[in-house]
Design a protein around this motif. Structure first.
Motif, PDB file in Angstrom:
ATOM      1  N   GLN A   1       0.742  -1.092   0.202  1.00  0.00           N
ATOM      2  CA  GLN A   1      -0.026   0.000  -0.078  1.00  0.00           C
ATOM      3  C   GLN A   1       1.364   1.151  -0.490  1.00  0.00           C
ATOM      4  O   GLN A   1       0.461   2.180  -0.513  1.00  0.00           O
ATOM      5  CB  GLN A   1      -1.205  -0.027   1.239  1.00  0.00           C
TER       6      GLN A   1
ATOM      7  N   VAL B   1       2.251   1.811  -3.521  1.00  0.00           N
ATOM      8  CA  VAL B   1       0.898   2.711  -4.002  1.00  0.00           C
ATOM      9  C   VAL B   1       0.559   3.354  -3.698  1.00  0.00           C
ATOM     10  O   VAL B   1       0.956   4.911  -5.173  1.00  0.00           O
ATOM     11  CB  VAL B   1      -0.476   1.234  -4.281  1.00  0.00           C
ATOM     12  N   ASP B   2       0.588   4.260  -2.803  1.00  0.00           N
ATOM     13  CA  ASP B   2       0.310   6.213  -2.494  1.00  0.00           C
ATOM     14  C   ASP B   2       1.291   6.395  -3.026  1.00  0.00           C
ATOM     15  O   ASP B   2       1.490   7.207  -3.170  1.00  0.00           O
ATOM     16  CB  ASP B   2       0.046   5.538  -1.155  1.00  0.00           C
TER      17      ASP B   2
ATOM     18  N   ASP C   1      -4.851   2.177 -12.326  1.00  0.00           N
ATOM     19  CA  ASP C   1      -6.328   2.054 -11.118  1.00  0.00           C
ATOM     20  C   ASP C   1      -6.107   1.045 -10.254  1.00  0.00           C
ATOM     21  O   ASP C   1      -4.584   0.357  -9.878  1.00  0.00           O
ATOM     22  CB  ASP C   1      -7.424   1.510 -11.933  1.00  0.00           C
ATOM     23  N   GLU C   2      -7.251   1.480  -9.566  1.00  0.00           N
ATOM     24  CA  GLU C   2      -7.026   0.212  -8.186  1.00  0.00           C
ATOM     25  C   GLU C   2      -6.739  -1.553  -8.567  1.00  0.00           C
ATOM     26  O   GLU C   2      -6.174  -1.770  -7.969  1.00  0.00           O
ATOM     27  CB  GLU C   2      -8.110   0.968  -7.371  1.00  0.00           C
TER      28      GLU C   2
ATOM     29  N   ALA D   1      -4.027  -2.070  -9.273  1.00  0.00           N
ATOM     30  CA  ALA D   1      -3.026  -2.209  -7.671  1.00  0.00           C
ATOM     31  C   ALA D   1      -2.936  -3.781  -7.543  1.00  0.00           C
ATOM     32  O   ALA D   1      -2.217  -4.755  -6.772  1.00  0.00           O
ATOM     33  CB  ALA D   1      -3.397  -1.019  -7.215  1.00  0.00           C
TER      34      ALA D   1
ATOM     35  N   THR E   1     -12.101  -2.615  -2.827  1.00  0.00           N
ATOM     36  CA  THR E   1     -11.329  -1.497  -2.986  1.00  0.00           C
ATOM     37  C   THR E   1      -9.623  -1.739  -2.433  1.00  0.00           C
ATOM     38  O   THR E   1      -9.878  -3.105  -1.271  1.00  0.00           O
ATOM     39  CB  THR E   1     -11.292  -0.228  -1.950  1.00  0.00           C
ATOM     40  N   LEU E   2      -8.593  -1.226  -2.325  1.00  0.00           N
ATOM     41  CA  LEU E   2      -7.383  -1.879  -1.668  1.00  0.00           C
ATOM     42  C   LEU E   2      -7.213  -1.768  -0.495  1.00  0.00           C
ATOM     43  O   LEU E   2      -6.385  -2.943   0.104  1.00  0.00           O
ATOM     44  CB  LEU E   2      -5.929  -0.492  -2.406  1.00  0.00           C
TER      45      LEU E   2
END
Length: 157
Positions: free
Chosen positions: A108, A111-112, A122-123, A126, A153-154
């Protein structure tokens, strides 16, 4: 820096060229002086935000050239940082001694960080990358995840 509120942004985008005093019109003289004054103000503001070392380096630069060089320098650095993070995200695999929570938090983070660098993906991508990073004993979970076809969602993963 945001110079838009005073309409000074143009000095960062438009080079201040020397003028030929024999062929210049009065209107062009006024524009040139305004540009010089605005460039001096913008230059002072930019210099005030720099470290002393950078101030010495850029002290004889007009804002246009200063902006151009700084953008090129930091764009290259951001490109390298983006590459390193993408590489870490794609090659990272969870090891046996690591908890799922710790692994997912690290993924995470990658990704952030990419989102902060304006990398747009897109999510779902990820999530797919993160699922791929899990060891084989999570294959049943991954198969169940794909069969459910629910929007996830992630952070819910």
């Amino acid at each position: 820096m945001d110079f838009r509120f005073e309409d000074k942004q143009y000095v960062l985008e438009k080079k201040l060229n020397e003028i030929d005093e024999t062929t210049i019109t009065p209107k062009e003289i006024v524009e040139y002086k305004r540009h010089c004054n605005d460039a001096t103000k913008v230059s002072c503001i930019i210099m005030a935000t720099m470290t002393p070392k950078l101030q010495r380096f850029y002290e004889d630069y007009w804002p246009y050239k200063m902006n151009k060089e700084i953008m090129e320098k930091y764009h290259q650095r951001a490109h390298q940082e983006r590459y390193d993070i993408v590489k870490s995200l794609i090659t990272n695999k969870m090891n046996d001694a690591e908890s799922v929570t710790t692994h997912l938090q690290r993924m995470q983070y990658y990704v952030d960080h990419l989102l902060k660098l304006n990398v747009n993906f897109d999510e779902e991508l990820a999530i797919d990358i993160i699922l791929h990073s899990l060891p084989s004993f999570y294959d049943q979970f991954i198969m169940t995840y794909h069969l459910n076809k629910e929007e996830t969602t992630l952070s819910q993963l």
